[in-house]
Scaffold this motif. Sequence first.
Motif, PDB file in Angstrom:
ATOM      1  N   LYS A  38       0.804  -1.230   0.000  1.00 29.51           N
ATOM      2  CA  LYS A  38       0.000   0.000   0.000  1.00 29.51           C
ATOM      3  C   LYS A  38       0.831   1.272   0.000  1.00 29.51           C
ATOM      4  N   ARG A  39       2.118   1.143   0.395  1.00 25.68           N
ATOM      5  CA  ARG A  39       2.997   2.318   0.423  1.00 25.68           C
ATOM      6  C   ARG A  39       4.407   1.919   0.046  1.00 25.68           C
ATOM      7  N   LEU A  40       5.111   2.850  -0.607  1.00 27.17           N
ATOM      8  CA  LEU A  40       6.507   2.625  -0.974  1.00 27.17           C
ATOM      9  C   LEU A  40       7.352   3.805  -0.510  1.00 27.17           C
ATOM     10  N   VAL A  41       8.482   3.489   0.118  1.00 28.97           N
ATOM     11  CA  VAL A  41       9.494   4.496   0.440  1.00 28.97           C
ATOM     12  C   VAL A  41      10.775   4.061  -0.267  1.00 28.97           C
ATOM     13  N   LEU A  42      11.215   4.863  -1.226  1.00 29.85           N
ATOM     14  CA  LEU A  42      12.352   4.465  -2.065  1.00 29.85           C
ATOM     15  C   LEU A  42      13.526   5.401  -1.804  1.00 29.85           C
ATOM     16  N   LEU A  43      14.634   4.840  -1.337  1.00 30.22           N
ATOM     17  CA  LEU A  43      15.829   5.610  -1.033  1.00 30.22           C
ATOM     18  C   LEU A  43      16.811   5.485  -2.193  1.00 30.22           C
ATOM     19  N   ALA A  44      17.017   6.589  -2.921  1.00 28.44           N
ATOM     20  CA  ALA A  44      17.904   6.578  -4.095  1.00 28.44           C
ATOM     21  C   ALA A  44      17.641   5.350  -4.962  1.00 28.44           C
ATOM     22  N   PRO A  45      16.380   5.167  -5.400  1.00 24.33           N
ATOM     23  CA  PRO A  45      16.044   3.940  -6.151  1.00 24.33           C
ATOM     24  C   PRO A  45      16.844   3.833  -7.445  1.00 24.33           C
ATOM     25  N   ALA A  46      17.194   2.606  -7.790  1.00 27.86           N
ATOM     26  CA  ALA A  46      18.086   2.359  -8.930  1.00 27.86           C
ATOM     27  C   ALA A  46      17.327   2.310 -10.250  1.00 27.86           C
ATOM     28  N   PHE A  47      16.567   3.357 -10.543  1.00 26.78           N
ATOM     29  CA  PHE A  47      15.903   3.438 -11.850  1.00 26.78           C
ATOM     30  C   PHE A  47      16.996   3.565 -12.920  1.00 26.78           C
ATOM     31  N   GLY A  48      16.823   2.811 -14.002  1.00 25.98           N
ATOM     32  CA  GLY A  48      17.833   2.822 -15.068  1.00 25.98           C
ATOM     33  C   GLY A  48      19.175   2.283 -14.601  1.00 25.98           C
ATOM     34  N   PHE A  49      19.139   1.326 -13.699  1.00 27.53           N
ATOM     35  CA  PHE A  49      20.348   0.797 -13.055  1.00 27.53           C
ATOM     36  C   PHE A  49      21.422   0.396 -14.062  1.00 27.53           C
ATOM     37  N   LEU A  50      21.049  -0.420 -15.030  1.00 21.24           N
ATOM     38  CA  LEU A  50      22.053  -0.917 -15.988  1.00 21.24           C
ATOM     39  C   LEU A  50      22.638   0.223 -16.820  1.00 21.24           C
ATOM     40  N   SER A  51      21.809   1.193 -17.189  1.00 18.53           N
ATOM     41  CA  SER A  51      22.288   2.290 -18.039  1.00 18.53           C
ATOM     42  C   SER A  51      23.279   3.187 -17.295  1.00 18.53           C
ATOM     43  N   HIS A  52      23.226   3.173 -15.953  1.00 20.00           N
ATOM     44  CA  HIS A  52      24.185   3.962 -15.179  1.00 20.00           C
ATOM     45  C   HIS A  52      25.413   3.131 -14.790  1.00 20.00           C
ATOM     46  N   TRP A  53      25.192   1.848 -14.507  1.00 26.11           N
ATOM     47  CA  TRP A  53      26.259   1.008 -13.963  1.00 26.11           C
ATOM     48  C   TRP A  53      27.177   0.439 -15.046  1.00 26.11           C
ATOM     49  N   LEU A  54      26.578  -0.104 -16.101  1.00 28.81           N
ATOM     50  CA  LEU A  54      27.381  -0.810 -17.115  1.00 28.81           C
ATOM     51  C   LEU A  54      28.412   0.087 -17.802  1.00 28.81           C
ATOM     52  N   PRO A  55      28.066   1.339 -18.169  1.00 30.62           N
ATOM     53  CA  PRO A  55      29.085   2.182 -18.808  1.00 30.62           C
ATOM     54  C   PRO A  55      30.308   2.419 -17.917  1.00 30.62           C
ATOM     55  N   LYS A  56      30.114   2.400 -16.606  1.00 29.96           N
ATOM     56  CA  LYS A  56      31.245   2.612 -15.693  1.00 29.96           C
ATOM     57  C   LYS A  56      32.206   1.418 -15.717  1.00 29.96           C
ATOM     58  N   LEU A  57      31.705   0.253 -16.080  1.00 29.78           N
ATOM     59  CA  LEU A  57      32.567  -0.928 -16.162  1.00 29.78           C
ATOM     60  C   LEU A  57      33.511  -0.832 -17.353  1.00 29.78           C
ATOM     61  N   GLY A  58      33.028  -0.183 -18.420  1.00 30.38           N
ATOM     62  CA  GLY A  58      33.819  -0.100 -19.650  1.00 30.38           C
ATOM     63  C   GLY A  58      33.497  -1.256 -20.586  1.00 30.38           C
ATOM     64  N   ASP A  59      33.664  -1.013 -21.879  1.00 33.22           N
ATOM     65  CA  ASP A  59      33.304  -2.009 -22.902  1.00 33.22           C
ATOM     66  C   ASP A  59      34.090  -3.316 -22.747  1.00 33.22           C
ATOM     67  N   GLU A  60      35.372  -3.176 -22.433  1.00 33.29           N
ATOM     68  CA  GLU A  60      36.230  -4.362 -22.361  1.00 33.29           C
ATOM     69  C   GLU A  60      35.789  -5.289 -21.222  1.00 33.29           C
ATOM     70  N   ALA A  61      35.567  -4.690 -20.053  1.00 36.48           N
ATOM     71  CA  ALA A  61      35.155  -5.494 -18.891  1.00 36.48           C
ATOM     72  C   ALA A  61      33.788  -6.124 -19.131  1.00 36.48           C
ATOM     73  N   LEU A  62      32.925  -5.381 -19.814  1.00 43.06           N
ATOM     74  CA  LEU A  62      31.578  -5.889 -20.096  1.00 43.06           C
ATOM     75  C   LEU A  62      31.633  -7.079 -21.049  1.00 43.06           C
ATOM     76  N   GLN A  63      32.470  -6.971 -22.089  1.00 44.08           N
ATOM     77  CA  GLN A  63      32.629  -8.080 -23.040  1.00 44.08           C
ATOM     78  C   GLN A  63      33.221  -9.306 -22.349  1.00 44.08           C
ATOM     79  N   GLN A  64      34.181  -9.055 -21.482  1.00 39.79           N
ATOM     80  CA  GLN A  64      34.818 -10.151 -20.736  1.00 39.79           C
ATOM     81  C   GLN A  64      33.794 -10.848 -19.839  1.00 39.79           C
ATOM     82  N   TRP A  65      32.953 -10.053 -19.209  1.00 39.80           N
ATOM     83  CA  TRP A  65      31.893 -10.598 -18.334  1.00 39.80           C
ATOM     84  C   TRP A  65      30.960 -11.481 -19.146  1.00 39.80           C
ATOM     85  N   GLN A  66      30.593 -10.983 -20.314  1.00 38.32           N
ATOM     86  CA  GLN A  66      29.684 -11.725 -21.189  1.00 38.32           C
ATOM     87  C   GLN A  66      30.315 -13.049 -21.625  1.00 38.32           C
ATOM     88  N   GLN A  67      31.596 -13.011 -21.950  1.00 41.53           N
ATOM     89  CA  GLN A  67      32.284 -14.212 -22.434  1.00 41.53           C
ATOM     90  C   GLN A  67      32.562 -15.206 -21.310  1.00 41.53           C
TER      91      GLN A  67
END
Length: 216
Positions: free
Chosen positions: A90-119
């Motif tokens: 019935k109620r939500l209290v959201l502290l710095a909710p991670a809306f768009g989490f992947l779009s903010h987090w993944l670029p900080k990893l960098g393309d190389e680290a992301l590709q390595q993670w995928q592989q």
Amino acid sequence: MPTEFIYLHGFASSPCSAKAIYLRDRFTQAHIELKIPDLNAGDFTNLTITRQLAQIALELPDPCTSVTLIGSSLGGLTAAHLGQQHQPVKRLVLLAPAFGFLSHWLPKLGDEALQQWQQEKYLMVHHYGEKRSLPLSYNFVLDANQYKEEILQRPTPTLILHGKHDEVIPIQASRDFALQRPWVELLELDSDHSLSNVMSEIWLAIQHFCLLTTNH
């Protein structure tokens, strides 16, 4: 109708985080139980948002009890989706909710680290609760991709508390979310993602929003 309060901690965090303990102690002083489940579930490596949703769904009380979810960061995102899916919320209290989490987090990893993670299928992530690095499956990314903010349309009274200097999830993410949802109140605080310097303000806002001073 009785109310149950559940706190959902953030990504790579735990029920022993500073915010969780602070709020648990405040609720205890107000003679209210704050449930704080461990979203790591003993297996951080295979964490997904879907698993978190399923875990908390099992903990929700019967429909005769209303639920207030308090979620921090990724726990805030999870809380928002639980509110969309489950009527007892019935109620939500959201502290710095991670809306768009992947779009903010993944670029900080960098393309190389992301590709390595995928592989390699696993990425070592610093876990603040465990105070060490743990592997996280790439399934986390594949799963998180399906949880878009656009589907969050159930008009559940929502209070968002977000730091204006948040370096992890920009406050604009919460501004955009609140702008199109009249049932959402956004409180902008002079803080960063940790919100550690404004916890007393947060507790006052929670008391007011959840009517704790009058009903309990």
